[in-house]
Write an enzyme that holds these catalytic residues in place. Structure first.
Site, PDB file in Angstrom:
ATOM      1  N   GLY A 177      25.744 -10.853 -18.195  1.00 20.32           N
ATOM      2  CA  GLY A 177      26.451  -9.656 -18.629  1.00 20.32           C
ATOM      3  C   GLY A 177      27.864  -9.631 -18.091  1.00 20.32           C
ATOM      4  O   GLY A 177      28.361 -10.619 -17.554  1.00 20.32           O
ATOM      5  N   ASP A 200      25.841   4.801 -20.629  1.00 21.00           N
ATOM      6  CA  ASP A 200      25.799   3.525 -21.364  1.00 21.00           C
ATOM      7  C   ASP A 200      24.407   3.306 -21.957  1.00 21.00           C
ATOM      8  O   ASP A 200      23.823   2.224 -21.827  1.00 21.00           O
ATOM      9  CB  ASP A 200      26.200   2.376 -20.446  1.00 21.00           C
ATOM     10  CG  ASP A 200      26.551   1.103 -21.221  1.00 21.00           C
ATOM     11  OD1 ASP A 200      26.772   1.199 -22.450  1.00 21.00           O
ATOM     12  OD2 ASP A 200      26.617   0.018 -20.615  1.00 21.00           O
TER      13      ASP A 200
END
Length: 458
Positions: free
Chosen positions: A164, A283
């Site tokens: 990520g 998120d």
């Protein structure tokens, strides 16, 4: 000598050929000393009242001669200032490096000193046992710090399972138990600290929030690894899970309801001496929701979460300027009109994103072979990696929302799901459902579906 003749000499005048410091007509001859004498023959002592004349010579250099010296002086001054500034900067840099190194060494010695007195973890203890002991002892969501460090040192990394923006996620082993190890880049120390801090919030532990195990910094002076250790779920993220399989109504409701339970627990504030602050995720997306072995979900990745401190009416916003994933951003985030001083605004933005997640889940439900292929929200309007302006144009300006198939209206569960997600992604933030309201609605649907199963079988 006759008076008035040329041979008559007055004081200071000598016959030709003889020299003197004060000679006749001396004013016409250049002298190093300012003396000038004139001769006369008009009478006796005719030169008595004569005043010596001299031309004064200037000691000042002409302008064209002064300019080089002035430039030379300026050059010397500039050079002196530059050298002085460089020395100051060099001294400050050396001092900063020394203090940083000294602080790191003191921290390392402190950790080594603590390590010598670390709590011994019995060979029969499992992670579940340690967490249960921690909960019963009242130490909050996380394990004691010394136990965390002990676990971190004993973990062996097996394989990488994802990457990520902050780092890499590995599957690890601790005494034969699977764990997930999120290794942050050294440049993301603030993100690691923020997520660790949030996971250790008192009373945060919940079956639908990713279980936190430990956090530690491993390394020496030359390299550093920032570990965040959590439960491991072999099904991976909801995004991966939905791509690989088609689900039925029961599975759809289990995934949606459990995810709503996790989000509702985050959003709610628990009052008391050991209370829990309200937390907004910021998120929410299918990649940040994991699927457990029993087919339920848990919320993960709290790196951007924001807390509400009700005692001081303060919104504890993460220092990270990033605002989440563009595809899932609410209209007010895209328009930059979200009021960051109002905590409910963050929860309302979460609900918009959660409505898109519900659309992803429902889209994989197979009813009468009408299941569609898995798609991301706005797949038919946005490219794979859309820009901020791309999403803003579709969501905020044109006010487009994911398409809901007509056949959903013919099924009682799909019809309610469509209604719920539609109220979640409303353009008016105040009109959106709360996580608790969605949780209760889906809970009723789960109960209704469960009670209908025996009658369907009979």
């Amino acid at each position: 000598m006759e008076e008035g003749s040329l041979e008559t000499w007055t004081w200071g005048c000598l016959p030709p050929g003889e020299s003197s410091l004060m000679q006749c007509k001396g004013n016409e001859v250049p002298h190093s000393t300012p003396t000038s004498i004139a001769c006369c023959d008009s009478g006796d002592e005719c030169n008595k009242d004569l005043t010596p004349e001299y031309t004064e010579r200037s000691t000042t250099l002409p302008p064209d001669a002064e300019e080089p010296k002035k430039n030379e002086s300026m050059t010397k001054i500039a050079l002196l200032v530059s050298v002085t500034v460089c020395l100051i900067i060099f001294t400050i840099t050396i001092t900063f490096i020394f203090l940083r190194y000294r602080q790191r060494e003191l921290h390392r010695k402190h950790l080594l000193a603590e390590a010598e007195n670390e709590t011994f973890i019995g060979m029969g203890d499992t992670l579940h046992d340690l967490i249960e002991q921690s909960q019963s002892s009242g130490s909050g969501s996380g394990l004691p710090l010394l136990v965390q460090r002990t676990i971190a040192k004993q973990i062996s990394l097996v394989r990488s399972i994802g990457k990520g923006r902050y780092g890499e996620v590995w599957k690890g082993k601790w005494r034969g138990e699977n764990v997930a190890v999120k290794i942050f880049f050294t440049t993301e120390e603030a993100s690691w600290f923020r997520e660790t801090e949030l996971y250790q919030t008192v009373l945060l532990r919940h079956e639908n929030i990713l279980g936190f195990i430990a956090a530690d910094i491993k390394g020496t002076g030359s390299w550093t690894q920032l570990f965040l250790i959590t439960d491991y779920h072999e099904n991976g993220s909801l995004h991966d899970y939905l791509q690989d399989r088609v689900i039925d109504t029961g599975e759809m409701l289990a995934l949606a309801h459990s995810a709503a339970c996790g989000l509702a627990h985050l959003h709610i504030e628990i009052f008391g001496t050991r209370g829990k602050p309200a937390i907004a995720h910021r998120d929410i997306k299918s990649k940040n929701i994991l699927v457990k072995k029993n087919g339920t979900c848990c919320i993960a990745d709290l790196g951007l979460a924001v807390r509400y401190i009700s005692e001081s009416n303060e919104v504890d916003l993460a220092p990270n300027p990033r605002q989440g994933t563009k595809r899932y951003m609410a209209p007010e985030v895209l328009d930059m009109t979200l009021n960051t001083n109002h905590f409910d605004a963050f929860k309302q933005a979460d609900m918009y994103s959660f409505g898109l997640v519900l659309w992803e889940i429902a889209g994989r439900c197979n009813l009468e072979d009408a299941c569609e292929e898995y798609q991301l929200p706005y797949y038919n309007y946005l490219p794979h990696d859309p820009s901020f302006d791309d999403v803003r144009k579709i969501v905020s300006i044109e006010r487009i929302r994911p398409e809901i198939p007509d056949w959903w209206q013919s099924d009682q569960y799909m019809k309610v799901m469509a209604k719920v997600m539609g109220e979640c992604w409303s353009g008016n933030p105040a009109a959106r459902l709360t996580a608790l309201r969605v949780k209760k609605t889906l809970s009723k649907m789960v109960e209704q579906h469960t009670s209908s199963l025996p009658s369907m079988k009979s």
